[in-house]
Design a protein around this motif. Structure first.
Motif, PDB file in Angstrom:
ATOM      1  N   ILE A  58     -84.499 -30.762-142.049  1.00 33.94           N
ATOM      2  CA  ILE A  58     -84.550 -29.410-141.472  1.00 33.94           C
ATOM      3  C   ILE A  58     -85.321 -29.427-140.146  1.00 33.94           C
ATOM      4  O   ILE A  58     -84.936 -28.754-139.173  1.00 33.94           O
ATOM      5  N   ILE A  59     -86.386 -30.236-140.087  1.00 34.86           N
ATOM      6  CA  ILE A  59     -87.183 -30.318-138.859  1.00 34.86           C
ATOM      7  C   ILE A  59     -86.356 -30.956-137.736  1.00 34.86           C
ATOM      8  O   ILE A  59     -86.335 -30.473-136.600  1.00 34.86           O
ATOM      9  N   MET A  60     -85.649 -32.030-138.065  1.00 33.00           N
ATOM     10  CA  MET A  60     -84.878 -32.734-137.038  1.00 33.00           C
ATOM     11  C   MET A  60     -83.713 -31.874-136.534  1.00 33.00           C
ATOM     12  O   MET A  60     -83.463 -31.801-135.333  1.00 33.00           O
ATOM     13  N   MET A  61     -83.031 -31.218-137.462  1.00 31.67           N
ATOM     14  CA  MET A  61     -81.910 -30.368-137.045  1.00 31.67           C
ATOM     15  C   MET A  61     -82.392 -29.208-136.190  1.00 31.67           C
ATOM     16  O   MET A  61     -81.813 -28.891-135.139  1.00 31.67           O
ATOM     17  N   SER A  62     -83.478 -28.581-136.636  1.00 30.93           N
ATOM     18  CA  SER A  62     -84.019 -27.451-135.869  1.00 30.93           C
ATOM     19  C   SER A  62     -84.490 -27.926-134.509  1.00 30.93           C
ATOM     20  O   SER A  62     -84.259 -27.256-133.494  1.00 30.93           O
ATOM     21  N   GLY A  63     -85.161 -29.078-134.475  1.00 30.05           N
ATOM     22  CA  GLY A  63     -85.650 -29.637-133.211  1.00 30.05           C
ATOM     23  C   GLY A  63     -84.510 -29.863-132.234  1.00 30.05           C
ATOM     24  O   GLY A  63     -84.613 -29.526-131.046  1.00 30.05           O
ATOM     25  N   LEU A  64     -83.409 -30.402-132.747  1.00 26.37           N
ATOM     26  CA  LEU A  64     -82.254 -30.686-131.898  1.00 26.37           C
ATOM     27  C   LEU A  64     -81.713 -29.391-131.281  1.00 26.37           C
ATOM     28  O   LEU A  64     -81.501 -29.297-130.065  1.00 26.37           O
ATOM     29  N   PHE A  65     -81.538 -28.379-132.116  1.00 31.44           N
ATOM     30  CA  PHE A  65     -80.957 -27.138-131.613  1.00 31.44           C
ATOM     31  C   PHE A  65     -81.912 -26.397-130.677  1.00 31.44           C
ATOM     32  O   PHE A  65     -81.485 -25.843-129.651  1.00 31.44           O
ATOM     33  N   VAL A  66     -83.201 -26.395-131.030  1.00 33.38           N
ATOM     34  CA  VAL A  66     -84.178 -25.734-130.149  1.00 33.38           C
ATOM     35  C   VAL A  66     -84.191 -26.440-128.796  1.00 33.38           C
ATOM     36  O   VAL A  66     -84.196 -25.796-127.732  1.00 33.38           O
ATOM     37  N   GLY A  67     -84.163 -27.775-128.818  1.00 26.39           N
ATOM     38  CA  GLY A  67     -84.138 -28.550-127.576  1.00 26.39           C
ATOM     39  C   GLY A  67     -82.890 -28.251-126.759  1.00 26.39           C
ATOM     40  O   GLY A  67     -82.951 -28.105-125.533  1.00 26.39           O
ATOM     41  N   MET A  68     -81.766 -28.137-127.428  1.00 32.90           N
ATOM     42  CA  MET A  68     -80.509 -27.856-126.722  1.00 32.90           C
ATOM     43  C   MET A  68     -80.536 -26.474-126.073  1.00 32.90           C
ATOM     44  O   MET A  68     -80.097 -26.296-124.924  1.00 32.90           O
ATOM     45  N   VAL A  69     -81.062 -25.484-126.788  1.00 36.68           N
ATOM     46  CA  VAL A  69     -81.174 -24.136-126.229  1.00 36.68           C
ATOM     47  C   VAL A  69     -82.126 -24.150-125.037  1.00 36.68           C
ATOM     48  O   VAL A  69     -81.852 -23.543-123.990  1.00 36.68           O
ATOM     49  N   LEU A  70     -83.231 -24.882-125.223  1.00 35.52           N
ATOM     50  CA  LEU A  70     -84.206 -25.000-124.138  1.00 35.52           C
ATOM     51  C   LEU A  70     -83.539 -25.621-122.906  1.00 35.52           C
ATOM     52  O   LEU A  70     -83.785 -25.192-121.761  1.00 35.52           O
ATOM     53  N   GLY A  71     -82.684 -26.609-123.128  1.00 40.80           N
ATOM     54  CA  GLY A  71     -81.958 -27.250-122.029  1.00 40.80           C
ATOM     55  C   GLY A  71     -81.069 -26.250-121.306  1.00 40.80           C
ATOM     56  O   GLY A  71     -81.069 -26.195-120.067  1.00 40.80           O
ATOM     57  N   LEU A  72     -80.353 -25.454-122.063  1.00 38.90           N
ATOM     58  CA  LEU A  72     -79.441 -24.470-121.464  1.00 38.90           C
ATOM     59  C   LEU A  72     -80.199 -23.402-120.694  1.00 38.90           C
ATOM     60  O   LEU A  72     -79.914 -23.128-119.517  1.00 38.90           O
ATOM     61  N   GLN A  73     -81.175 -22.783-121.380  1.00 39.16           N
ATOM     62  CA  GLN A  73     -81.934 -21.696-120.756  1.00 39.16           C
ATOM     63  C   GLN A  73     -82.732 -22.198-119.563  1.00 39.16           C
ATOM     64  O   GLN A  73     -82.801 -21.547-118.514  1.00 39.16           O
ATOM     65  N   GLY A  74     -83.347 -23.371-119.750  1.00 41.39           N
ATOM     66  CA  GLY A  74     -84.148 -23.964-118.680  1.00 41.39           C
ATOM     67  C   GLY A  74     -83.296 -24.248-117.462  1.00 41.39           C
ATOM     68  O   GLY A  74     -83.692 -23.962-116.320  1.00 41.39           O
ATOM     69  N   PHE A  75     -82.132 -24.809-117.700  1.00 46.02           N
ATOM     70  CA  PHE A  75     -81.232 -25.135-116.581  1.00 46.02           C
ATOM     71  C   PHE A  75     -80.835 -23.860-115.839  1.00 46.02           C
ATOM     72  O   PHE A  75     -80.865 -23.805-114.609  1.00 46.02           O
ATOM     73  N   ASP A  76     -80.478 -22.838-116.620  1.00 44.89           N
ATOM     74  CA  ASP A  76     -80.051 -21.573-116.020  1.00 44.89           C
ATOM     75  C   ASP A  76     -81.154 -20.982-115.148  1.00 44.89           C
ATOM     76  O   ASP A  76     -80.896 -20.521-114.022  1.00 44.89           O
ATOM     77  N   LEU A  77     -82.375 -21.019-115.639  1.00 49.26           N
ATOM     78  CA  LEU A  77     -83.512 -20.445-114.910  1.00 49.26           C
ATOM     79  C   LEU A  77     -83.846 -21.288-113.677  1.00 49.26           C
ATOM     80  O   LEU A  77     -83.990 -20.765-112.560  1.00 49.26           O
ATOM     81  N   LEU A  78     -83.960 -22.603-113.875  1.00 48.53           N
ATOM     82  CA  LEU A  78     -84.399 -23.479-112.786  1.00 48.53           C
ATOM     83  C   LEU A  78     -83.351 -23.581-111.677  1.00 48.53           C
ATOM     84  O   LEU A  78     -83.695 -23.764-110.499  1.00 48.53           O
ATOM     85  N   GLU A  79     -82.089 -23.448-112.078  1.00 50.01           N
ATOM     86  CA  GLU A  79     -81.008 -23.518-111.083  1.00 50.01           C
ATOM     87  C   GLU A  79     -81.140 -22.399-110.057  1.00 50.01           C
ATOM     88  O   GLU A  79     -80.805 -22.570-108.876  1.00 50.01           O
ATOM     89  N   ARG A  80     -81.642 -21.250-110.510  1.00 47.97           N
ATOM     90  CA  ARG A  80     -81.810 -20.110-109.603  1.00 47.97           C
ATOM     91  C   ARG A  80     -82.794 -20.431-108.480  1.00 47.97           C
ATOM     92  O   ARG A  80     -82.770 -19.841-107.419  1.00 47.97           O
ATOM     93  N   PHE A  81     -83.746 -21.326-108.784  1.00 53.13           N
ATOM     94  CA  PHE A  81     -84.737 -21.702-107.766  1.00 53.13           C
ATOM     95  C   PHE A  81     -84.403 -23.058-107.148  1.00 53.13           C
ATOM     96  O   PHE A  81     -85.206 -23.622-106.426  1.00 53.13           O
ATOM     97  N   GLY A  82     -83.279 -23.592-107.543  1.00 52.02           N
ATOM     98  CA  GLY A  82     -82.856 -24.876-106.996  1.00 52.02           C
ATOM     99  C   GLY A  82     -83.702 -26.035-107.446  1.00 52.02           C
ATOM    100  O   GLY A  82     -83.851 -27.033-106.741  1.00 52.02           O
ATOM    101  N   SER A  83     -84.326 -25.919-108.571  1.00 51.82           N
ATOM    102  CA  SER A  83     -85.201 -27.014-109.029  1.00 51.82           C
ATOM    103  C   SER A  83     -84.816 -27.477-110.431  1.00 51.82           C
ATOM    104  O   SER A  83     -85.666 -27.658-111.286  1.00 51.82           O
ATOM    105  N   GLU A  84     -83.508 -27.652-110.653  1.00 51.34           N
ATOM    106  CA  GLU A  84     -83.055 -28.051-111.990  1.00 51.34           C
ATOM    107  C   GLU A  84     -83.528 -29.461-112.368  1.00 51.34           C
ATOM    108  O   GLU A  84     -83.501 -29.836-113.535  1.00 51.34           O
TER     109      GLU A  84
END
Lengths: 257, 274
Positions: A58-84
């Motif tokens: 459960i920890i590994m699966m949750s970690g994977l999905f949380v990391g993936m969401v973080l990747g998506l959201q982070g990319f979306d946010l950082l792209e706006r400032f050009g610092s992906e």
């Protein structure tokens, strides 16, 4: 009306203080018993297996999905400032300092905490703890301590695994899916994340481990020996652990920032 | 020396004027009990009359509000926790449901007290455990888990565990509840046989009058918070005392009412639920 409201508040306050006192006394007893319990490390290892290894999936699966969401959201946010390219740093700091310890603790309370509380509650309801007392075996020493230590030691390990898998998830989305440069992703992370950041996460997860394990064993050991009582102890374990973890997270963050 | 004086002089357990209350409800009021060394003593009585409470007072799991509880001439109330544990190491107790540790096998359940209190080499420990399992007829079930046992088997494993430390005093709390006639007969025979062959003193709490009368040397009948009668089973069976007759012969009418104290039937039926 106001008088009765004030009386209610006072009664609630008194109940909360009594509970805090009882938790403190029980916690102090566990601390006092720790050196002796560590001498029987085999019992603790079995509980690390129960609380830790059984929570791994459960920890590994949750970690994977949380990391993936973080990747998506982070990319979306950082792209706006050009610092992906800073996605690696953002993901690593987010996971190590916050999401890793906090989400792991919440999952730990739901998976291992409830298992601990219901196991102890059922042992009381079926007279197993009384039978131990009658065999001149202290149940706190023999049953509660190994479970408390097993949970406490498992939490930082689980949080580390969560963060590691989370980073892999963030990399999977950021680098493989969204096209962030792999070299930039890792090198920026290595450059920005300091040893203190890692230790902040370790310290938080250790504190959460003590809190969640203490709450689970206390609620289970003191549960009313009926089906309803065990159910209530299990629910209380999740609710109290979740609130305490979030409260402690704020306090620790405020102190360590 | 009268029989009573002999019992008092030879008593392993003595209760004098014991009072015990739960939430202001008196459970025991002025109870006197003597458990004679080497005997099987039955404590009988209707459900909810404080029989199990009596056992818990003897083992120090509960403390009396008033009165004296002595085991081997030592006041249980004044014992420290280590002293209490030392006393319990000389006792064995069979719980109503067996109370086996569900995460351990039959073998490990019986070995549990030995592993906790002794440093016996594994070969000797195995010898002791298998001997005790053999005594209760379950040597072949050593590898089973508690969930795989029937009620009677679980009770017998618990009995093997209770005698594994060679106790001097063996306490049975409702050992026949939920057992089929064959298992009940086995447990009954074991109580007598273990008591005589191991030189124990046994206390059996039960409301199975016929069964326990067959193996007990002496009986106490508890009702309404006190001892209403005591003596050898035959004397109690022939007693003319109304309370004793009702219990010993299972009569529905008598001093012990069938109904819990209730208001008038008709008026309660007419009353609207709140």
């Amino acid at each position: 009306m106001i008088a009765s409201l004030a009386r209610e508040v006072l009664v609630s306050l008194r109940t909360a203080l009594e509970a805090l006192g009882a938790y403190t006394l029980f916690g102090l007893r566990l601390v006092a018993e720790t050196p002796r319990a560590l001498l029987r490390f085999g019992l603790v290892v079995r509980q690390i297996h129960n609380a830790g290894a059984h929570s791994l999936v459960i920890i590994m699966m949750s970690g994977l999905f949380v990391g993936m969401v973080l990747g998506l959201q982070g990319f979306d946010l950082l792209e706006r400032f050009g610092s992906e390219e800073s996605l690696g740093t953002a993901a690593a700091l987010g996971l190590l300092k916050e999401l890793g310890p906090v989400v792991t603790a919440l999952l730990f309370a739901g998976r291992a905490g409830t298992a601990l509380a219901s196991e102890l509650g059922l042992m009381r309801a079926t007279d197993q703890l009384a039978a131990m007392e009658m065999m001149a075996v202290d149940p706190v020493r023999r049953v509660v301590m190994p479970r408390f230590l097993g949970g406490t030691l498992s939490m930082p390990l689980l949080a580390a695994i969560f963060s590691l898998i989370g980073l892999f998830g963030a990399q999977l989305v950021g680098v493989q899916l969204m096209g962030v440069d792999s070299g930039q992703f890792w090198s920026q992370m290595r450059g920005a994340v300091e040893f203190g950041d890692v230790m902040e996460g370790v310290l938080k997860s250790a504190v959460f481990g003590v809190a969640c394990s203490l709450i689970a064993v206390y609620e289970g050991y003191h549960s009313v020996p009926t089906a309803e009582g065990v159910g209530r102890a299990t629910t209380r374990t999740v609710v109290i652990s979740s609130v305490v973890v979030l409260l402690l997270d704020y306090m620790l963050t405020a102190v360590m920032l | 020396m009268t029989a009573e004086q002999r019992r008092d002089a030879n008593a392993v357990v003595r209760l004098r004027d014991v009072h015990f209350t739960v939430s202001r409800r008196p459970i025991l009021e002025g109870v006197d009990v003597d458990i004679e060394r080497g005997s099987v003593t039955a404590i009988m009585g209707p459900s909810g009359t404080g029989k199990t409470t009596l056992l818990r007072l003897i083992t120090g799991q509960l403390l009396a509000d008033r009165g004296l509880v002595e085991v081997d001439r030592r006041d249980v109330a004044t014992m420290s926790r280590p002293e209490l544990y030392r006393m319990r190491r000389r006792m064995g107790m069979l719980f109503q449901n067996g109370a086996l540790l569900t995460d351990l096998s039959v073998y490990e359940n019986v070995a549990f007290p030995l592993r906790e209190h002794t440093n016996l080499p594994e070969r000797l420990l195995r010898h002791v455990v298998l001997t005790k399992l053999h005594a209760v007829g379950l040597r072949g079930a050593w590898h089973l888990m508690p969930a795989e046992l029937s009620g009677g088997m679980a009770r017998r494993v618990a009995l093997a565990r209770a005698i594994v430390m060679d106790p001097e005093l063996l306490i049975y709390d409702e050992p026949f509840v939920g057992l089929d006639p064959i298992s009940m007969g086995m447990v009954l025979r074991l109580i007598r046989r273990l008591n005589d062959s191991l030189g124990l003193t046994s206390i059996v709490v039960s409301h199975d009058v016929r069964e326990i009368s067959a193996v007990a040397d002496f009986c106490y009948l508890v009702s309404g918070g006190g001892i209403v009668a005591s003596g050898p089973p035959a004397r109690l069976a022939n007693s003319e005392q109304e309370e004793v007759r009702q219990f010993m012969h299972g009569l529905p009418d008598g001093p012990v009412p069938f109904h819990y104290p209730s208001p008038d039937y008709a008026s309660q039926l007419r009353q609207m639920p709140k």
